[in-house]
Design an enzyme around this catalytic site. Structure first.
Site, PDB file in Angstrom:
ATOM      1  N   TRP A  11       0.826  -1.220   0.000  1.00  0.00           N
ATOM      2  CA  TRP A  11       0.000   0.000   0.000  1.00  0.00           C
ATOM      3  C   TRP A  11       0.860   1.271   0.000  1.00  0.00           C
ATOM      4  O   TRP A  11       0.332   2.363  -0.139  1.00  0.00           O
ATOM      5  CB  TRP A  11      -0.926   0.001   1.215  1.00  0.00           C
ATOM      6  CG  TRP A  11      -2.008  -1.036   1.178  1.00  0.00           C
ATOM      7  CD1 TRP A  11      -2.189  -2.017   0.242  1.00  0.00           C
ATOM      8  CD2 TRP A  11      -3.073  -1.200   2.133  1.00  0.00           C
ATOM      9  NE1 TRP A  11      -3.286  -2.778   0.554  1.00  0.00           N
ATOM     10  CE2 TRP A  11      -3.850  -2.297   1.710  1.00  0.00           C
ATOM     11  CE3 TRP A  11      -3.433  -0.530   3.306  1.00  0.00           C
ATOM     12  CZ2 TRP A  11      -4.975  -2.725   2.420  1.00  0.00           C
ATOM     13  CZ3 TRP A  11      -4.549  -0.966   4.012  1.00  0.00           C
ATOM     14  CH2 TRP A  11      -5.314  -2.047   3.573  1.00  0.00           C
ATOM     15  N   LYS A  12       2.162   1.119   0.213  1.00  0.00           N
ATOM     16  CA  LYS A  12       3.066   2.286   0.280  1.00  0.00           C
ATOM     17  C   LYS A  12       2.520   3.283   1.314  1.00  0.00           C
ATOM     18  O   LYS A  12       1.962   2.861   2.316  1.00  0.00           O
ATOM     19  CB  LYS A  12       3.251   2.877  -1.119  1.00  0.00           C
ATOM     20  CG  LYS A  12       3.642   1.796  -2.139  1.00  0.00           C
ATOM     21  CD  LYS A  12       4.097   2.310  -3.465  1.00  0.00           C
ATOM     22  CE  LYS A  12       4.509   1.135  -4.342  1.00  0.00           C
ATOM     23  NZ  LYS A  12       5.047   1.534  -5.633  1.00  0.00           N
ATOM     24  N   GLU A 100      11.845   2.140  -3.831  1.00  0.00           N
ATOM     25  CA  GLU A 100      11.609   3.503  -3.317  1.00  0.00           C
ATOM     26  C   GLU A 100      12.463   3.767  -2.080  1.00  0.00           C
ATOM     27  O   GLU A 100      12.915   4.883  -1.844  1.00  0.00           O
ATOM     28  CB  GLU A 100      10.111   3.693  -3.041  1.00  0.00           C
ATOM     29  CG  GLU A 100       9.326   3.854  -4.341  1.00  0.00           C
ATOM     30  CD  GLU A 100       7.917   3.285  -4.317  1.00  0.00           C
ATOM     31  OE1 GLU A 100       7.365   3.071  -3.218  1.00  0.00           O
ATOM     32  OE2 GLU A 100       7.373   3.046  -5.409  1.00  0.00           O
ATOM     33  N   GLU A 170      11.114  -6.236  -9.256  1.00  0.00           N
ATOM     34  CA  GLU A 170      10.359  -5.054  -9.636  1.00  0.00           C
ATOM     35  C   GLU A 170      11.236  -4.129 -10.482  1.00  0.00           C
ATOM     36  O   GLU A 170      12.039  -3.361  -9.932  1.00  0.00           O
ATOM     37  CB  GLU A 170       9.892  -4.292  -8.398  1.00  0.00           C
ATOM     38  CG  GLU A 170       9.001  -5.093  -7.477  1.00  0.00           C
ATOM     39  CD  GLU A 170       8.130  -4.196  -6.615  1.00  0.00           C
ATOM     40  OE1 GLU A 170       6.913  -4.385  -6.637  1.00  0.00           O
ATOM     41  OE2 GLU A 170       8.660  -3.289  -5.949  1.00  0.00           O
ATOM     42  N   GLY A 176       4.518   2.031 -11.056  1.00  0.00           N
ATOM     43  CA  GLY A 176       3.643   3.197 -11.065  1.00  0.00           C
ATOM     44  C   GLY A 176       3.620   3.954 -12.376  1.00  0.00           C
ATOM     45  O   GLY A 176       3.103   5.065 -12.458  1.00  0.00           O
ATOM     46  N   GLY A 237       1.231  -2.471  -6.320  1.00  0.00           N
ATOM     47  CA  GLY A 237       1.078  -1.139  -5.745  1.00  0.00           C
ATOM     48  C   GLY A 237      -0.326  -0.613  -5.998  1.00  0.00           C
ATOM     49  O   GLY A 237      -1.286  -0.954  -5.312  1.00  0.00           O
ATOM     50  N   GLY A 238      -0.455   0.230  -7.011  1.00  0.00           N
ATOM     51  CA  GLY A 238      -1.713   0.924  -7.297  1.00  0.00           C
ATOM     52  C   GLY A 238      -2.953   0.044  -7.310  1.00  0.00           C
ATOM     53  O   GLY A 238      -3.979   0.398  -6.706  1.00  0.00           O
TER      54      GLY A 238
END
Ligand code: 13P
Length: 255
Positions: A11-12, A100, A170, A176, A237-238
């Site tokens: 979910w970051k 990230e 990744e 993203g 992610g998204g």
């Protein structure tokens, strides 16, 4: 033994505790039709939302993970979270070395290795992230970068512990951006990652290792990606931030 598909949502820095309760309620309902024997599913909310997620997902097929872990047991490390803290909450998985964190927070292969050792010490299931940047891919350095990241992450990690680790490939340029690696391109890289694992731990253990793909995976492409021989699931992610898309992505991946 065939590898079991494993799909986790990262979910970051999204979802407050209240938003987490809402999303988890929807996930619990949606995922009732997903067979837990066919796929392992987890969500990794921010630290402040973990307790809410664990409470809400109790009794469901969805497990909870964290997005980072510090290597020390405790001490003067302002802003960090230890393995004991995560374990006590009931966390099962922990993401380590996300690009990230490497890009914005000074994560290196060495700190990834230290965090991995801490996760194993506290019996948390680590998801170790590796991946090349666009420059590195275009410069023909993908394999060298991945090999260095794998060897750095697993330095000193014994075979018995390697078995407990999930690897997430990744490609940074796919995160993203909506640019997914083609299934063939991703498969070629996963095969290479498995080869490096075989060099380190032997063919048999490398064959058993779960290697997820991450980077713009969505309901429309999860089936094709996970159908590849060496792709065993995804780190999302998204598409993990909405119950519908996360559910459809998982359902399609195991169809
Ligand atoms: P996206 O699925 O949003 O591309 O993010 C992938 C990712 O970084 C998961 O850790």
């Amino acid at each position: 033994m065939a590898r079991k598909v494993f799909i986790a949502g990262n979910w970051k820095m999204n979802k407050t505790a209240a938003e987490t309760v809402e999303l988890c309620k929807a996930l619990k309902e949606k995922f009732a039709d997903i067979c837990p024997n066919c796929v392992d599913v987890a969500v990794c909310p921010p630290f402040t939302s973990i307790a809410a997620a664990i409470a809400e997902l109790k009794g469901s097929n969805i497990k909870v993970g964290a997005q980072n872990i510090h290597w020390a047991d405790n001490g003067a490390f302002t802003g960090e979270i230890s393995g004991a803290m995560l374990k006590e909450m009931g966390v099962e998985y922990v993401i380590i070395g996300h690009s990230e964190r490497r890009q914005y927070f000074g994560e290196t292969d060495e700190t990834v290795n230290k965090r991995l050792q801490a996760a194993l010490k506290y019996d948390l299931k680590p998801i170790v992230c590796i991946g090349e940047t666009l420059d590195e891919r275009e410069g023909g350095k993908t394999e060298a970068v991945l090999e260095k990241q794998i060897k750095g992450a697993f330095a000193g990690i014994k075979e018995c512990c390697f078995k407990k680790v999930v690897i997430a490939y990744e490609p940074v340029w796919a995160i993203g951006t909506g640019k997914t690696a083609t299934p063939e391109m991703a498969e070629e890289t996963h095969k290479f990652i498995r080869k490096v694992c075989a060099e380190l731990y032997g063919e048999a253990l490398a064959e058993e290792a779960v290697i997820q793909y991450g980077g713009s995976m969505k309901p429309e492409n999860s089936q094709q990606l996970v159908a590849q021989k060496d792709i065993d699931g995804g780190l999302i992610g998204g598409a993990a931030l909405k119950a519908d898309s996360f559910h459809d992505l998982v359902k399609n991946a195991i169809a």
